[in-house]
Design an enzyme around this catalytic site. Sequence first.
Site, short mmCIF file in Angstrom:
data_model
loop_
_atom_site.label_atom_id
_atom_site.label_comp_id
_atom_site.label_asym_id
_atom_site.label_seq_id
_atom_site.Cartn_x
_atom_site.Cartn_y
_atom_site.Cartn_z
N GLU A 105 0.85 -1.19 0.00
CA GLU A 105 0.00 0.00 0.00
C GLU A 105 0.89 1.24 0.00
O GLU A 105 2.10 1.16 0.23
CB GLU A 105 -0.95 0.00 1.20
CG GLU A 105 -2.07 -1.01 1.05
CD GLU A 105 -3.12 -0.97 2.15
OE1 GLU A 105 -4.23 -1.41 1.88
OE2 GLU A 105 -2.81 -0.52 3.26
N HIS A 225 -9.51 9.65 2.33
CA HIS A 225 -9.01 8.57 1.47
C HIS A 225 -9.14 9.05 0.04
O HIS A 225 -10.19 9.53 -0.37
CB HIS A 225 -9.83 7.29 1.70
CG HIS A 225 -9.15 6.06 1.18
ND1 HIS A 225 -9.00 5.81 -0.17
CD2 HIS A 225 -8.55 5.03 1.83
CE1 HIS A 225 -8.34 4.66 -0.31
NE2 HIS A 225 -8.06 4.17 0.88
N ARG A 284 -1.16 9.06 1.56
CA ARG A 284 -2.54 9.50 1.32
C ARG A 284 -2.75 11.00 1.32
O ARG A 284 -3.59 11.51 0.60
CB ARG A 284 -3.43 8.92 2.41
CG ARG A 284 -4.01 7.66 1.98
CD ARG A 284 -4.91 7.13 3.01
NE ARG A 284 -4.82 5.70 2.83
CZ ARG A 284 -5.34 4.83 3.64
NH1 ARG A 284 -5.97 5.22 4.73
NH2 ARG A 284 -5.24 3.56 3.39
N HIS A 345 -12.11 9.80 5.86
CA HIS A 345 -11.88 8.36 6.08
C HIS A 345 -11.47 8.04 7.51
O HIS A 345 -11.90 7.05 8.07
CB HIS A 345 -10.78 7.93 5.11
CG HIS A 345 -10.43 6.47 5.16
ND1 HIS A 345 -11.35 5.48 4.89
CD2 HIS A 345 -9.26 5.83 5.41
CE1 HIS A 345 -10.76 4.30 4.98
NE2 HIS A 345 -9.50 4.47 5.33
N ARG A 390 -1.64 9.23 8.87
CA ARG A 390 -1.55 7.80 9.16
C ARG A 390 -1.09 7.00 7.94
O ARG A 390 -1.63 7.18 6.84
CB ARG A 390 -2.92 7.28 9.60
CG ARG A 390 -2.96 5.79 9.84
CD ARG A 390 -4.32 5.37 10.34
NE ARG A 390 -5.35 5.53 9.36
CZ ARG A 390 -5.68 4.63 8.44
NH1 ARG A 390 -5.03 3.47 8.39
NH2 ARG A 390 -6.66 4.84 7.60
C1 SIN Z 1 -7.72 0.85 2.31
O1 SIN Z 1 -7.97 -0.33 2.18
O2 SIN Z 1 -7.29 1.58 1.42
C2 SIN Z 1 -7.96 1.45 3.66
C3 SIN Z 1 -6.94 0.94 4.59
C4 SIN Z 1 -6.66 1.98 5.62
O3 SIN Z 1 -7.43 2.93 5.78
O4 SIN Z 1 -5.62 1.87 6.25
#
Ligand code: SIN
Length: 524
Positions: A105, A225, A284, A345, A390
Amino acid sequence: MVVGSGIAGLFVATRCARAGLSTLVVTKKNLSDSSTNWAQGGIAAAMSNTDLQAHINDTIEAGCGLSQPEIVEMVVREASERIEDLIASGVQFDSNEDGFDLAMEGGHSSRRILHTKDATGAEIERALIVEARTSPNLELLESHMAIDLILKDKSAEIKGIAGIWILTPNGEVRTISAQAVIIATGGAGHIYRQTTNPSVATGDGIAMAHRAGAEVRDLEFVQFHPTALALPGERPFLITETLRGHGAILMTSGDLQKWKESGGRPSEYSFMLNHDSRGSLATRDIVARAADQEMKKSGENSVWLATSHLEKNVMKERFPTIQSRLEKHGLELGVDALPVAPAAHYMVGGISVDENGLSKQHKPYSNELQYPGLYAIGEAACTGLHGANRLASNSLLEAVVFSHRCAEHVIENVSRNLDDANLPEWRADGLSDLIEHSPLRSDRIALQSTMTDDVGLVKRDARLQRAQRRLELLREEVDRIWRGSLPTQEVIELRNMIHVSRLVTAAALNRKENVGLHHNLDYD
Ligand code: SIN
């Protein structure tokens, strides 16, 4: 007494109950109505010693240096044991021939996201609910809503918790004694018009704790998000960051057109490269602001997540939850570009706690004085892990690490003998004459518009001040209703949402620099 039933609430409750403490979970809808249940991506954990330092570094870098290093180190180091605990509780993470199937990620320098396809939260919630329902010493009260904490002695300088008032499904208020109250109520995404959060995320625990004199911090850091599905007339639906980890690329409609005409690697056409060399997998804060900026430039309601270069069957197999949602709208992974836009988010800030989830008293009362008996864990808490932003999938990890530590602290420090003091009845201080009031729906919409327009992804001082004035008018209006009506979930939630919105706005006005998730154009 545990308020909330996501990963934090259920994990701590089952541990306390297992140790013989008489434990009660109060949750305002069903047990599974929690942000955890909607979490797709997974849980970040360095499962090998060689990855520990990299996970620490990535977390601190994403947090723009505002994370507390000792907390980051502690959480990262305790991750693998807590993953073992979750597995012992019945959680099944996906694996392959090498062990866990680890996903990638944004902001992570290696693959370290444990997951269960694209429904990791639902799997964790499933397992913990089974455990909670069969736990001795654990009572579960669904459809009961916490209203306010009851203090031992309101006027005492050092506060202490004596219990809580809760609203029952038939509209009565129950007074319940508790040696310790653990707030695990999640975030407050619904103070914004667009959110990836379930309807229960109205900031109840943060508002309740702050009213009781607990310290809150870092509330200006609201995480949007970048990729929530943006279809006209539909509520936003999370499109997990892991999809970008599997190669999906963010583009504007102009980028898509150029790619179609010229061919080649889609990542070379992405607007994200103008914002960060990591492209679609930047952290993010950067991706969400970049998408917002492009949408403002083009006047379109979304940017696009290109997927047509990815193997259709592999994507559908890996992301069944997303595919099933897309199907309802005639979209297909591996074929279509998905319209996506930022949505509120996650609250990085919250109730300020120590390394065991124990809260502190708010500054006018004291400087860093513990708040005996009042704990906060999960999204409602601010532990110092996330700093100004975060890192993806660090939230489920933080929740489980602090729930474990909180349980140990409660088990050690909380007496098993409930001193059933004479607790004040609800509204012992009197209810004003009942008043007629108009439906609260319009006040809720006004609140969400104010927060979205003036306290959103990009801010300005004048807009924040305007928001403060508007929120004050809403507060007066809802306070009048609060004092003159019997409590309902609608009015309790709105009161809490206004309270948290005022805290977020005040925190945003106080921060005089641009860092992480906080961006004020007056300080560019
Ligand atoms: C996501 O799956 O993109 C959200 C995961 C998160 O908020 O850490």
